[in-house]
Design an enzyme around this catalytic site. Structure first.
Site, mmCIF file in Angstrom:
data_model
loop_
_atom_site.group_PDB
_atom_site.id
_atom_site.type_symbol
_atom_site.label_atom_id
_atom_site.label_comp_id
_atom_site.label_asym_id
_atom_site.label_seq_id
_atom_site.Cartn_x
_atom_site.Cartn_y
_atom_site.Cartn_z
ATOM 1 N N GLN A 50 0.372 8.931 0.402
ATOM 2 C CA GLN A 50 0.278 9.559 1.734
ATOM 3 C C GLN A 50 1.554 9.372 2.566
ATOM 4 O OE1 GLN A 50 -3.767 7.693 2.432
ATOM 5 N NE2 GLN A 50 -4.083 9.656 3.441
ATOM 6 N N LEU A 108 -6.417 10.876 6.513
ATOM 7 C CA LEU A 108 -5.216 11.102 7.330
ATOM 8 C C LEU A 108 -4.389 12.276 6.811
ATOM 9 C CD1 LEU A 108 -4.134 7.398 7.958
ATOM 10 C CD2 LEU A 108 -5.121 8.991 9.621
ATOM 11 N N HIS A 149 -11.929 5.516 -1.824
ATOM 12 C CA HIS A 149 -11.105 6.622 -1.321
ATOM 13 C C HIS A 149 -9.620 6.349 -1.621
ATOM 14 C CE1 HIS A 149 -10.416 9.859 1.858
ATOM 15 N NE2 HIS A 149 -9.206 9.348 1.710
HETATM 16 ZN ZN ZN Z 1 -7.295 9.844 2.403
#
Ligand code: ZN
Length: 198
Positions: A50, A108, A149
């Protein structure tokens, strides 16, 4: 340093993380930056993908919420949840309990999108710390969900892959728009602080 968060459509989110073999200054700095980025974005977890790095590295900091309490055993010992936060985990592997439940998740990398996702209620995670020590985590509740996750992210799996086909179909146009905005490099709204962002 607060890092930009990769959004849906960025190919890095689909990459499998490489093992971190050496806990050097670069990794320590990346982990510190990921913690800062996660906290600034009101996130509960963040995976290296991410922030644009395909590495087996994730950070987590679950808040103790009344409606979604977590329990944690660290290396076989029951431990106060908040005392163990934040967690920085390298090279994690996860074993899932057979019992599952359904809970709301945000991500996010998917601003303003939430979905009901079926996950195991309990997990066992083996990982390494920044010091290179092995760590075993047995978790339930929100922490168990967050670990699943994040480990998914490390394997290039996104929560949309775990949605029911009906839920995914209903989000199709928003996902398409998000993907387009990401590919064009457009700035998106930050994730909402009121949801559980992983
Ligand atoms: Zn995520």
């Amino acid at each position: 340093m607060n890092l930009p968060i990769a959004k849906y459509g960025d190919p890095v989110l689909r990459l499998k993380g490489r093992r971190v073999e050496k806990m050097d200054d670069r990794i320590r700095e990346l982990a510190a930056d990921m913690l800062e980025t996660m906290h600034a974005a009101n996130g509960v977890g963040l995976a290296a993908q991410q922030v644009g790095e395909a590495l087996l590295l994730t950070v987590l900091d679950v808040l103790q919420t009344e409606d979604r309490p977590s329990t944690l055993r660290l290396n076989g010992r029951e431990i106060e949840l908040l005392a163990a936060m934040p967690l920085i985990l390298l090279n994690p592997t996860i074993a899932l309990d057979r019992e599952t439940d359904i809970g709301t998740e945000g991500c996010l990398s998917f601003p303003e999108i939430t979905a009901e996702i079926e996950r195991s209620v309990a997990v066992n995670v083996q990982a390494e710390t920044l010091e290179g020590n092995p760590i075993e985590i047995e978790a339930t509740g929100l922490l168990a969900r967050a670990l699943q996750h994040e480990v998914d992210h490390l394997n290039g799996i996104l929560f949309i892959d775990r949605m029911s086909s009906v839920a995914k179909a209903s989000l199709q146009s928003r996902l398409k728009r998000l993907r387009k905005e990401t590919l064009r490099g457009e700035k998106q709204n930050p994730a909402r602080a009121s949801q559980i962002n992983l």
